[in-house]
Design a protein around this motif. Structure first.
Motif, PDB file in Angstrom:
ATOM      1  N   GLU A 223       4.303   4.762  11.640  1.00 43.56           N
ATOM      2  CA  GLU A 223       3.847   4.636  10.250  1.00 43.56           C
ATOM      3  C   GLU A 223       4.245   3.320   9.595  1.00 43.56           C
ATOM      4  O   GLU A 223       4.110   3.166   8.381  1.00 43.56           O
ATOM      5  CB  GLU A 223       4.338   5.824   9.419  1.00 43.56           C
ATOM      6  CG  GLU A 223       5.832   6.084   9.492  1.00 43.56           C
ATOM      7  CD  GLU A 223       6.238   7.280   8.636  1.00 43.56           C
ATOM      8  OE1 GLU A 223       5.571   7.548   7.626  1.00 43.56           O
ATOM      9  OE2 GLU A 223       7.237   7.942   8.969  1.00 43.56           O
ATOM     10  N   GLY A 255       3.782  10.876  12.749  1.00 46.29           N
ATOM     11  CA  GLY A 255       3.006  10.623  11.549  1.00 46.29           C
ATOM     12  C   GLY A 255       3.840  10.567  10.278  1.00 46.29           C
ATOM     13  O   GLY A 255       5.064  10.732  10.288  1.00 46.29           O
ATOM     14  N   HIS A 256       3.145  10.321   9.170  1.00 42.88           N
ATOM     15  CA  HIS A 256       3.793  10.139   7.873  1.00 42.88           C
ATOM     16  C   HIS A 256       4.340  11.466   7.360  1.00 42.88           C
ATOM     17  O   HIS A 256       3.639  12.474   7.351  1.00 42.88           O
ATOM     18  CB  HIS A 256       2.781   9.564   6.889  1.00 42.88           C
ATOM     19  CG  HIS A 256       3.377   9.105   5.602  1.00 42.88           C
ATOM     20  ND1 HIS A 256       4.408   8.192   5.547  1.00 42.88           N
ATOM     21  CD2 HIS A 256       3.085   9.434   4.309  1.00 42.88           C
ATOM     22  CE1 HIS A 256       4.718   7.963   4.284  1.00 42.88           C
ATOM     23  NE2 HIS A 256       3.936   8.707   3.512  1.00 42.88           N
TER      24      HIS A 256
END
Length: 384
Positions: A223, A255-256
């Motif tokens: 990210e 992921g974020h």
């Protein structure tokens, strides 16, 4: 403050309703699924607080431990930013409930909705920090005092934020480190005013901190935060006081705001709440008491021995035929947790093992008055 129930229904319940409608429309006489009147899962209350500091009404989501109403305990409080993201709030609430059965202390969850978006917690483009500063003031002078006065809150507070609100969690630590005991930032937006943050680390309130505080940053390698987090933690390592501890976890391809962040944070916050192989290391009631006394001193509030730990210890002690020690354990359980069904279940098993069947029956029936659906108590009662 007005409150309403915050309810999350399972997909199965919604599907039951849809299927029942289709069956009725196609064949009124065919068997059909029925819709239940009770929700499958209840997460607590939706509420609000009128803030003079922010000059607006702040929506809140409040989740209490399952036995809050019947217990006499105080509970640490976890404040979550962005609880209007209902799936995230539901995940935190259910995780606290699940892990609160012996892995961590039970906790109160207070969600602060951010209907304007969590970007409101960032400085403006011209680096004006008025709004995040006002939110810190809101926590300190309005929200935390309200929660402390209206709930059995222990003097141990944690702030959780993700993404932009993760930045706010770090920002709050650097500006008012005593406001919370622990700070958790998932994928924090540390690229915002990075120079100012570094200066806060070097010469701000954190520099002279004398009380123990904890920061945990979790993010994913995919990210774009690796360099920002690395630089931030480098400065922290060079300037932090001894009383401040921090941890950084970089996950791989998650992921974020990674989904697994919250569990990792709780385990890091309470690393030895239930020690590994506790049946070997805490083989007596005295050692169990000593362990949780040490935890109480570390965290600054009374941490009672979880009922699950007491019951497991008592059960193992009965199996080992040490009924005198088992008597002490379950008497202690009834003293500390007179409202818990497991206290009576354990004492019932002990009385049954001792051959006191009528007394065992009384204990099992008492457990069933607390929880009429307690299948284990029903099963053991039938065996009598």
């Amino acid at each position: 403050m007005k409150t309403t129930k915050l309810l999350i229904l399972t997909c199965a319940l919604s599907l039951n309703t849809v299927f029942a409608q289709e069956k009725t429309e196609k064949d009124p006489d065919s068997p059909r699924l029925t819709e239940h009147s009770e929700p499958a899962v209840s997460l607590g209350e939706i509420s609000s607080l009128q803030s003079k500091v922010l000059n607006k009404t702040i929506p809140l989501s409040i989740h209490l431990p399952a036995n809050y109403d019947s217990s006499r305990k105080t509970y640490p409080v976890l404040y979550m930013l962005g609880s209007d993201y209902r799936a995230r709030f539901a995940m935190l609430a259910s995780t606290l409930d699940y892990m609160g059965e012996g892995r961590i202390p039970e906790m109160i969850l207070i969600g602060i909705d951010l209907p304007e978006g969590n970007r409101i917690l960032l400085p403006t483009r011209d680096q004006d920090t008025t709004i995040p500063d006002n939110y810190i003031n809101f926590f300190e002078t309005e929200l935390i005092p309200y929660i402390d006065n209206n709930y059995r809150a222990a003097p141990f507070k944690v702030l959780f934020g993700g993404s932009n609100s993760g930045f706010f969690s770090v920002y709050t630590l650097l500006n008012n480190p005593l406001l919370f005991n622990g700070y958790f930032a998932s994928s924090p937006s540390l690229s915002n005013i990075s120079t100012e943050l570094q200066q806060k680390i070097k010469s701000g309130p954190l520099k002279t901190l004398s009380e123990n505080r904890f920061l945990h940053i979790i993010y994913s390698d995919d990210e774009g935060l690796t360099n920002h987090v690395s630089e931030f933690t480098r400065v922290v390592a060079d300037h932090k006081p001894e009383s401040f501890t921090y941890r950084v976890d970089e996950l791989i391809n998650q992921g974020h705001v990674p989904a697994m962040d919250f569990t990792q944070f709780l385990l890091a916050l309470y690393p030895d709440f239930k020690p590994f192989n506790f049946r070997k290391n805490l083989e007596s009631l005295d050692k169990v008491k000593q362990h949780f006394d040490r935890l109480s001193k570390r965290y600054g509030y009374e941490i009672k021995t979880p009922i699950s730990v007491i019951f497991d210890l008592g059960y193992v002690t009965i199996r080992s035929k040490n009924l005198i020690a088992a008597e002490e354990i379950f008497q202690y359980s009834l003293e500390v947790y007179p409202e818990e069904k497991d206290s009576y279940l354990g004492m019932g098993l002990l009385r049954q093992t001792q051959g006191q069947l009528e007394n065992a029956k009384v204990m099992y029936e008492k457990a069933l008055t607390i929880d009429p659906d307690f299948s284990l108590a029903k099963r053991w009662l039938q065996r009598l």
